[in-house]
Motif scaffolding. Structure first.
Motif, PDB file in Angstrom:
ATOM      1  N   SER A  46       0.362  -1.979  -0.199  1.00 15.55           N
ATOM      2  CA  SER A  46      -0.313   0.127   0.202  1.00 15.55           C
ATOM      3  C   SER A  46       1.459   0.657   0.197  1.00 15.55           C
ATOM      4  CB  SER A  46      -0.802   0.115   1.251  1.00 15.55           C
ATOM      5  OG  SER A  46      -2.058  -1.051   0.825  1.00 15.55           O
ATOM      6  N   HIS A  47       0.657   2.434  -0.238  1.00 14.50           N
ATOM      7  CA  HIS A  47       1.456   3.259  -0.897  1.00 14.50           C
ATOM      8  C   HIS A  47       1.240   3.683   0.721  1.00 14.50           C
ATOM      9  CE1 HIS A  47      -2.353   5.809  -0.701  1.00 14.50           C
ATOM     10  NE2 HIS A  47      -2.973   5.500  -1.058  1.00 14.50           N
ATOM     11  N   ARG A  48       2.262   5.094   1.193  1.00 21.22           N
ATOM     12  CA  ARG A  48       3.154   5.610   2.603  1.00 21.22           C
ATOM     13  C   ARG A  48       1.533   6.573   2.339  1.00 21.22           C
ATOM     14  NH1 ARG A  48       6.972   9.482   0.347  1.00 21.22           N
ATOM     15  NH2 ARG A  48       5.828  10.866  -1.623  1.00 21.22           N
ATOM     16  N   PRO A  50      -0.787   6.000   4.069  1.00 19.09           N
ATOM     17  CA  PRO A  50      -2.590   5.149   3.697  1.00 19.09           C
ATOM     18  C   PRO A  50      -3.984   5.610   3.932  1.00 19.09           C
ATOM     19  CG  PRO A  50      -1.445   4.107   5.600  1.00 19.09           C
ATOM     20  CD  PRO A  50      -0.724   5.068   5.398  1.00 19.09           C
ATOM     21  N   THR A  54      -6.363   2.584  -0.802  1.00 23.79           N
ATOM     22  CA  THR A  54      -5.575   1.318  -0.530  1.00 23.79           C
ATOM     23  C   THR A  54      -5.328   0.340   0.154  1.00 23.79           C
ATOM     24  OG1 THR A  54      -2.843   1.179  -0.874  1.00 23.79           O
ATOM     25  CG2 THR A  54      -4.125   2.467   0.656  1.00 23.79           C
ATOM     26  N   ASN A  58      -4.917  -3.468  -1.403  1.00 27.22           N
ATOM     27  CA  ASN A  58      -4.354  -4.597  -0.525  1.00 27.22           C
ATOM     28  C   ASN A  58      -4.842  -5.914  -0.094  1.00 27.22           C
ATOM     29  OD1 ASN A  58      -2.553  -5.656   1.522  1.00 27.22           O
ATOM     30  ND2 ASN A  58      -1.369  -4.245   0.869  1.00 27.22           N
ATOM     31  N   CYS A  76       3.213  -1.004   4.508  1.00 25.95           N
ATOM     32  CA  CYS A  76       2.405  -0.269   3.976  1.00 25.95           C
ATOM     33  C   CYS A  76       4.366   0.531   4.931  1.00 25.95           C
ATOM     34  CB  CYS A  76       1.778   0.562   4.192  1.00 25.95           C
ATOM     35  SG  CYS A  76       1.442   3.003   4.663  1.00 25.95           S
ATOM     36  N   TYR A  93      -0.715  -6.365   9.263  1.00 24.68           N
ATOM     37  CA  TYR A  93       0.192  -5.244   7.960  1.00 24.68           C
ATOM     38  C   TYR A  93       2.028  -5.128   8.642  1.00 24.68           C
ATOM     39  CZ  TYR A  93      -2.459  -2.638   3.933  1.00 24.68           C
ATOM     40  OH  TYR A  93      -2.514  -2.521   3.278  1.00 24.68           O
ATOM     41  N   THR A 107       1.507  -3.643  -6.125  1.00 22.07           N
ATOM     42  CA  THR A 107       1.725  -2.673  -5.127  1.00 22.07           C
ATOM     43  C   THR A 107      -0.103  -1.961  -5.821  1.00 22.07           C
ATOM     44  OG1 THR A 107       2.653  -0.886  -7.623  1.00 22.07           O
ATOM     45  CG2 THR A 107       3.867  -1.799  -5.767  1.00 22.07           C
ATOM     46  N   THR A 110      -0.693   3.057  -5.963  1.00 23.24           N
ATOM     47  CA  THR A 110       0.317   3.991  -5.831  1.00 23.24           C
ATOM     48  C   THR A 110       0.765   4.134  -7.697  1.00 23.24           C
ATOM     49  OG1 THR A 110       1.964   1.839  -6.107  1.00 23.24           O
ATOM     50  CG2 THR A 110       1.413   2.046  -4.369  1.00 23.24           C
TER      51      THR A 110
END
Length: 343
Positions: A46-48, A50, A54, A58, A76, A93, A107, A110
Motif C-alpha cells: 500500500s502507498h505511504r 495510506p 489502498t 490490499n 505499508c 500489516y 502494489t 500507488t
C-alpha cells in the motif's frame, strides 16, 4: 481452486458471457494470471500515508489470495489508520519487509515508486529486481514500472479495478472481501459526494452490498467516528485558513501542532474536503509538515477547467485531475503581512 483454471478462462475470454466493467488488455490478464499461479509468497504494498482505497485494495487481494492457497503479506511504510482496523486481516500489516522472502510483489493505488514509501536499495529492488512486480492503480500520472501494469484512470477507485478483475476471473466475493472493496470506493468518492462518482460506482456499490459488504460499519468508521483531538486540529486548520487573491484557499499544519494537540497526521483525513467546499474558491491547498523534514501538499478543486495533476507534477507529485498531491523537503514558516488602506 487451481489457477490453471484462469489460464483457460483467458483463452476463452473473448467467447465467454463475462462482461467486464472495464476494458483490459488480454495479454495483461494472461500475464497477471500466470504470475499469480506461479507465486507462493506474495507481497502487497500500500502507498505511504495510506487511505481506505489502498488499504481496501490490499486487503481484498490478501483475503482472496489466502483462499487459493497463497501466502500473502500486506505492507505499508506507515501504520494504517485505526478507522480501517475493522477490515479483515488489517492486523497483518507490516511496516518493513525482506525483499528476498517473496516471489511476487503487487502494489495497489500507488501512482509512482516514491509512493511505495521505501527508499534506497530496497526501492531499487522493488522496481528493478528479479521479483516480478504487478501494479494495479487508477491514477492518470502513474509511472508504469511493473512487469504487469493494470491501470485505469477512469475508475473511481483502485478497488473498482480489483472488483473487475474478480468478476473476470469468477472470484467468489465474500462479505469480508466485499467490505474491503466498498471501503475503497466509499473513501475515494467521499461517500459518493465527489465528482468522480458515476452510475458504474453506484451499481457496483449496490452489488457489493448484496454480497454482504457492511456499509453501515464502513460509514461509521470512515466518516462518523472522530476523536476529540481531531476536532481540535480541524478547528486550528479552519481558524487559520485564508483565501489568496487568486481564489486559492490555503491552510497549513506544522509538526509541532500534532504534539500540542495530542494527535497525529492521520487526523487530517477528510479535512481537505471541507476546505474544498469554500464558496468561490478555485483550489484548496493543505500544506502539512512531517517529522522527517518534508512538506506534504494536498490539492483539491471542484472546477472542470483546472487539472491539478499539472500543478502537482511541478513538485514531483501526481494524482487525479481534481485531487492531487506532492511531497517535497522543507519546513513551513508562518508570515504575517499588514496592508495600509487609506482612509
Amino acid at each position: 481452486m487451481s489457477w490453471n483454471y484462469f489460464k483457460y478462462l483467458i483463452i476463452l475470454f473473448p467467447k465467454t458471457s463475462i462482461t467486464p466493467v472495464m476494458n483490459f488488455d488480454l495479454q495483461n490478464l494472461s500475464d497477471f494470471a500466470e504470475l499469480i499461479n506461479d507465486a507462493t509468497r506474495i507481497l502487497i504494498i500500500s502507498h505511504r500515508n495510506p487511505d481506505p482505497d489502498t488499504i481496501g485494495s490490499n486487503l481484498a487481494l490478501f483475503n482472496w489470495l489466502e483462499t487459493i492457497g497463497k501466502k500473502p503479506q500486506s505492507v505499508c511504510k506507515d501504520m494504517i489508520p485505526g478507522t480501517c482496523s475493522f477490515l479483515k486481516r488489517s492486523e497483518n500489516y507490516l511496516t518493513t519487509f525482506d525483499y528476498e522472502d517473496y516471489d511476487l510483489i503487487i502494489t495497489v493505488d500507488t501512482s509512482s515508486p516514491e509512493q511505495f514509501g521505501f527508499n534506497g536499495e530496497l526501492l531499487e529492488k522493488i522496481v528493478s529486481g528479479p521479483t516480478p512486480l504487478i501494479i494495479i492503480d487508477h491514477h492518470k500520472t502513474n509511472r508504469t514500472c511493473g512487469k504487469v501494469n493494470i491501470i485505469n484512470d477512469k475508475a473511481a477507485s483502485t478497488t473498482l479495478i480489483i472488483h473487475s478483475l474478480f468478476r473476470i476471473f469468477d472470484v467468489r466475493v465474500t462479505p469480508a472481501i466485499a467490505t474491503c472493496l466498498l471501503s475503497g470506493l466509499y473513501g475515494d468518492t467521499g461517500s459518493f459526494m465527489h465528482s468522480n462518482t458515476d452510475s458504474e460506482s453506484m451499481e457496483i456499490a449496490a452489488e457489493l452490498i448484496q454480497k454482504g459488504a457492511d456499509h453501515t460499519r464502513i460509514v461509521k468508521n470512515l466518516f462518523k467516528t472522530r476523536p476529540l483531538e481531531q476536532l481540535y486540529l480541524w478547528g486550528k486548520i479552519f481558524s487559520e485558513a485564508a483565501m489568496t487573491d487568486k481564489d486559492i484557499v490555503v491552510a497549513a499544519v506544522q509538526d509541532k501542532d500534532y504534539e500540542r494537540l495530542h494527535t497525529d497526521p492521520q487526523s487530517l483525513n477528510g479535512v481537505i474536503d471541507y476546505l474544498n467546499s469554500v464558496k468561490d474558491s478555485k483550489i484548496s491547498a493543505l500544506l502539512t509538515e512531517d517529522n522527517k523534514g518534508n512538506i506534504k501538499g494536498s490539492l483539491r478543486t471542484r472546477r472542470d477547467d483546472i487539472d491539478l495533476t499539472e500543478i502537482a507534477k511541478d513538485f514531483g507529485g501526481g494524482g487525479h485531475k481534481k485531487a492531487s498531491g506532492f511531497t517535497i523537503p522543507g519546513r513551513l514558516k508562518k508570515e504575517l503581512h499588514w496592508k495600509i488602506i487609506p482612509g
